[in-house]
Design a protein around this motif. Structure first.
Motif, short mmCIF file in Angstrom:
data_model
loop_
_atom_site.label_atom_id
_atom_site.label_comp_id
_atom_site.label_asym_id
_atom_site.label_seq_id
_atom_site.Cartn_x
_atom_site.Cartn_y
_atom_site.Cartn_z
N SER A 13 2.62 5.42 -63.14
CA SER A 13 2.84 6.74 -63.70
C SER A 13 2.96 6.75 -65.21
CB SER A 13 4.09 7.37 -63.07
OG SER A 13 5.21 6.53 -63.23
N SER A 67 4.70 12.66 -69.62
CA SER A 67 6.16 12.56 -69.47
C SER A 67 6.77 11.64 -70.52
CB SER A 67 6.53 12.04 -68.08
OG SER A 67 6.37 13.05 -67.11
N ASP A 99 -0.01 19.80 -55.69
CA ASP A 99 1.27 19.10 -55.70
C ASP A 99 1.43 18.29 -56.98
OD1 ASP A 99 2.40 19.77 -53.07
OD2 ASP A 99 0.64 18.71 -52.31
N LEU A 100 0.32 17.85 -57.55
CA LEU A 100 0.35 17.05 -58.77
C LEU A 100 0.36 17.92 -60.01
CD1 LEU A 100 -0.55 15.10 -56.50
CD2 LEU A 100 -2.10 14.04 -58.15
N THR A 101 -0.33 19.05 -59.96
CA THR A 101 -0.47 19.87 -61.15
C THR A 101 0.56 20.99 -61.24
OG1 THR A 101 -2.12 21.26 -60.03
CG2 THR A 101 -2.93 19.38 -61.32
N LYS A 115 3.39 21.11 -59.05
CA LYS A 115 4.66 20.48 -58.70
C LYS A 115 5.61 21.41 -57.95
CE LYS A 115 4.32 17.79 -62.96
NZ LYS A 115 5.03 17.18 -64.09
N VAL A 166 7.66 8.68 -57.06
CA VAL A 166 6.92 9.43 -58.08
C VAL A 166 5.54 8.82 -58.30
CG1 VAL A 166 8.93 10.26 -59.35
CG2 VAL A 166 7.92 8.05 -59.96
N GLY A 204 2.05 9.62 -61.32
CA GLY A 204 1.81 10.20 -62.63
C GLY A 204 0.49 9.80 -63.25
N VAL A 221 -3.15 15.11 -65.21
CA VAL A 221 -1.93 15.31 -64.41
C VAL A 221 -0.79 15.49 -65.40
CG1 VAL A 221 -0.26 14.17 -62.90
CG2 VAL A 221 -2.69 14.05 -62.37
N TYR A 241 5.19 13.47 -61.02
CA TYR A 241 5.29 14.37 -59.87
C TYR A 241 5.94 13.59 -58.74
CZ TYR A 241 1.13 11.77 -58.40
OH TYR A 241 0.24 10.77 -58.06
N ASN A 242 6.47 14.30 -57.77
CA ASN A 242 7.15 13.67 -56.64
C ASN A 242 6.24 13.52 -55.43
OD1 ASN A 242 9.71 13.10 -57.71
ND2 ASN A 242 10.43 15.19 -57.35
N ARG A 277 8.92 22.17 -68.74
CA ARG A 277 9.33 21.23 -67.70
C ARG A 277 10.06 20.05 -68.34
NH1 ARG A 277 7.23 22.40 -62.62
NH2 ARG A 277 8.33 20.50 -62.02
#
Length: 739
Positions: free
Chosen positions: A55, A63, A315-317, A319, A328, A330, A353, A357-358, A515
């Motif tokens: 990630s 991040s 789910d990735l974009t 979240k 996680v 990433g 991305v 993301y979880n 975020r």
């Protein structure tokens, strides 16, 4: 046939399988770990030689602090500790030994190498046993356990158990994915055989094997020669670790056609090396040798089994909340061309991305085989989402999650789906205790300790970065990101220099963010400009006048001419990050190796206070969540942190989390901020003391089993880092004995 009985059977000894086995074993259950090769590591082993990416995304994650914690972090730090050339893809046999050492050190793991699973037995819809053959010893085994974890990549156990699976690319309409094709097809990503070159002190000829290609006669040669479609032969060829884009097989059955694919890749590898050595197009290749060609291909994709949740692009974009989040990812949605090197499309497309993301537990078990967990490239994900989840560090995080979940299953006699439904909070708590990263999740300190707790320190770093060592021009645009812990941000000072003979305008745009896990400028909050007089060299105040943004950070975009510059240095204040401002990129900023100087933020920010070490976070999330000492030459006496209790406490375990520069994916040198030497001094209610000395530490998560009674004070004394001028501690975690 020999019968092996255990609590959990893990099939597959890649990074996912190793992490699954370690997690289960360290949580107290007996594990049989089965691998069909003679070494552990899978694609990361000496046989395939792929880096353990994840990630952090090559250190450019949106991040910023993107590297995974937990077992993956431990594994990477151990790899570098014993093989400092790991990042250069050298001494891979030492890296193999590191993984073996980790597994051999666990008394709860029985390891079976060179053992191929060829049959799976079912009873009542559950996996009851798997049978394997250990080729060299000619031994046959039956492995029985109540729970199985399939980390085999191709999903051999899940497939033999009859679990439903996907193969190929879904239609865009199935999961509303913009990156999916309009119509579904069977294309997957292909395989690659990597190789290693080395330079000798003497000339070494190369003769192409008869089976290998003359690549000048292949359809892709002219494009390759021109470096088109993200496929180019490098000019620097010494210590070359292979060509990731030398890929084939996605248009075939990557399992059933494995031998055909392997042969084709060998023809290509030796053919390309022949062209490099003998075509006359390359200088200084006479002394180069093809030192190693991997004996097996590295697979990217085959079967993906269906769980109770299929992870997909949104789910990735976007979240959405995932209440059963356990790991996680990433990495970018890295979708390779199906026909590999023969494809006329670019070798891959890295789709954005937005940081961490979880991944939910519901994607990590087979929905139709209740005692079968999954980790690695066989999980429940669409092809598009899989383009991100498939990298090995992410697979290792999944492995830790399912290994821990399996231990809970054993303890409660329940199945993974029920753990996700009824005991997910306990699972998440165990994972956080063991260092696993779950985006946005906080590990609450036991109220038993927090009641009457005071935390103080010898010193504290000021929230500033004042010592400029160089200047950076503003004609390209720079961005200074400053966390904010007060309700408003009113102003801050930066140091500028106008090297021209006329007045220059400093353009300042203030953005907020949306975020906490990312460093991505969001809505514009304010725009202003300052006239900087010719020859001016000094501090200027920027008026911010904004409320604290949703992500706890303000983004100051600074733009001007080539004559106008800001002062910067190579310091890395945690949380306060400087970037190149590039609005054409999806994240709008790009990583930079400098830090812009700043001071006097108003209101004053108590950003690096000692109390942050017990706030439940072990990494930056919006705010830095760290205690940082004053610069050591300023502090005088040795630095310390002290936790004092109003009443004596029983302390089973103490954990310390140090800064290991989570913005790095890989590292070539010891990590400067890691605390190398420290002491733990416990004071007990009767006035006696207990001293624990730690020297030569190289891990970020340090666990100390204390079993101490009537503790009144914990004093942590810090003696040395790996060259960093500050001591930086993310967390001090306290655990009481179980009732």
């Amino acid at each position: 046939m020999e019968l092996i009985q255990s609590d959990v059977t893990v099939v597959g000894g890649g990074i996912a399988g190793v992490c699954a086995a370690l997690a289960a074993a360290r949580n107290g259950v007996r594990v049989a770990l089965i691998n069909d090769r003679s070494v552990l590591g899978g694609n990361a082993s000496s046989e395939v030689r792929v880096h353990i990416n994840g990630s952090a995304y090559h250190g450019i994650s949106p991040s910023y602090y993107g590297r995974e914690g937990g077992l993956v972090e431990e594994l990477k730090l151990r790899l570098f500790r014993y093989n400092p050339l790991y990042n250069k893809k050298l001494m891979y046999s030492v890296s193999d030994a590191v993984l073996l050492d980790l597994v051999y050190a666990e008394p709860n793991i029985d390891l079976f190498l060179n053992t191929s699973i060829h049959e799976t037995g079912m009873e009542g819809g559950r996996v009851a046993w798997v049978e394997g053959l250990q080729l060299a010893s000619e031994r046959k085994f039956r492995f029985e356990s109540p729970y199985f974890i399939d980390c085999s990549g191709d999903g051999i156990v899940a497939y033999q158990a009859g679990a439903a699976y996907r193969r190929g690319r879904e239609a865009s309409s199935e999961f509303d994915e913009s990156l999916a094709p309009e119509e579904a097809d069977s294309y997957t990503m292909g395989d690659t055989i990597l190789f290693q070159t080395r330079e000798e002190s003497f000339k070494v000829p190369f003769r192409r094997p008869d089976f290998a290609y003359d690549i000048t006669k292949l359809s892709f040669f002219e494009n390759l020669k021109k470096g088109l479609n993200s496929r180019a032969l490098p000019r620097k060829l010494g210590n070359l670790g292979g060509l990731w884009w030398l890929e084939y097989g996605g248009q075939l059955d990557v399992i059933g056609d494995n031998e055909e694919i392997t042969l084709e890749l060998r023809k290509l590898v030796y053919g390309i090396w022949d062209y490099i050595k003998n075509s006359g197009e390359y200088d200084n290749v006479d002394h180069l040798i093809l030192d190693y060609v991997c004996p097996i291909p590295g697979k990217r994709e085959s079967r993906r089994f269906i769980g109770d949740y299929t992870l997909s692009q949104k789910d990735l974009t976007e979240k959405p909340p995932l209440p059963d989040a356990v790991a996680v990812g990433g990495w970018a949605m890295d979708l390779h061309a199906a026909k590999g090197i023969y494809d006329e499309a670019p070798a891959t497309a890295f789709h954005f991305v937005p940081g961490l993301y979880n991944i939910p537990l519901r994607s990590l078990y087979a929905r139709d085989v209740p005692n079968l967990l999954l980790a690695g490239r066989n999980i429940s994900a669409s092809h598009v989402a899989f383009g991100s989840t498939r990298v090995m560090a992410t697979c290792g995080c999944m492995g830790q999650a399912v290994g821990t979940a399996a231990a809970l299953c054993v303890g409660y006699g329940t199945d993974p789906a029920l753990v996700g439904r009824d005991r997910v909070s306990e699972l998440q708590a165990r994972l956080l205790r063991d260092g696993q990263t779950i985006m946005g999740m906080r590990e609450e300190t036991d109220p038993y300790f927090t009641s009457g707790l005071t935390v103080r320190a010898s010193s504290q770093r000021r929230y500033s970065n004042e010592s400029g060592t160089e200047t950076a021009p503003l004609d390209g645009g720079l961005c200074l990101v400053l966390p904010v812990c007060t309700d408003r941000a009113e102003s801050v000072e930066i140091r500028v220099k106008n090297g021209g003979n006329s007045s220059e305008q400093l353009q300042v745009t203030v953005y907020g963010g949306e975020r906490k896990e990312t460093y991505i400028p969001g809505p514009e909050l304010k725009r202003c400009s300052l006239d900087i007089a010719p020859g001016y060299d000094g501090w200027v105040q920027l008026e911010l006048g904004c409320e604290r943004p949703a992500d706890d950070k303000v983004y100051l975009v600074l733009e001007g001419s080539a004559e106008l510059s800001v002062y910067c240095n190579e310091d890395k204040p945690v949380g306060a990050v400087s970037f190149l401002y590039r609005p054409e990129y999806p994240a709008r900023v790009r990583k930079w190796d400098k830090s812009i100087c700043y001071r006097n933020m108003r209101p004053e920010q108590n950003m690096y206070a000692p109390g942050h070490v017990v706030n439940g976070y072990s990494r930056p999330y919006g705010l830095p969540n760290v205690w940082i000492s004053a610069r050591r030459e300023e502090a005088g006496e040795p630095d310390w942190l002290e936790l004092a209790f109003a009443e004596p406490k029983s302390l089973e375990e103490l954990q310390l989390v140090f800064n290991s520069q989570l913005d790095l994916e890989h590292f070539d040198h010891p990590i400067g901020p890691l605390i190398k030497e420290y002491n733990i001094l416990l004071t007990l209610a009767d006035g006696s003391e207990r001293l624990i000395e730690v020297r030569d530490n190289y891990l970020s998560l340090n666990k100390h089993k204390l079993d101490a009674e009537r503790v009144t004070t914990i004093r942590l004394e810090f003696l040395a880092t790996y060259g960093w001028p500050y001591y930086e501690v993310f967390a001090v975690k306290l655990y009481a004995p179980k009732a």
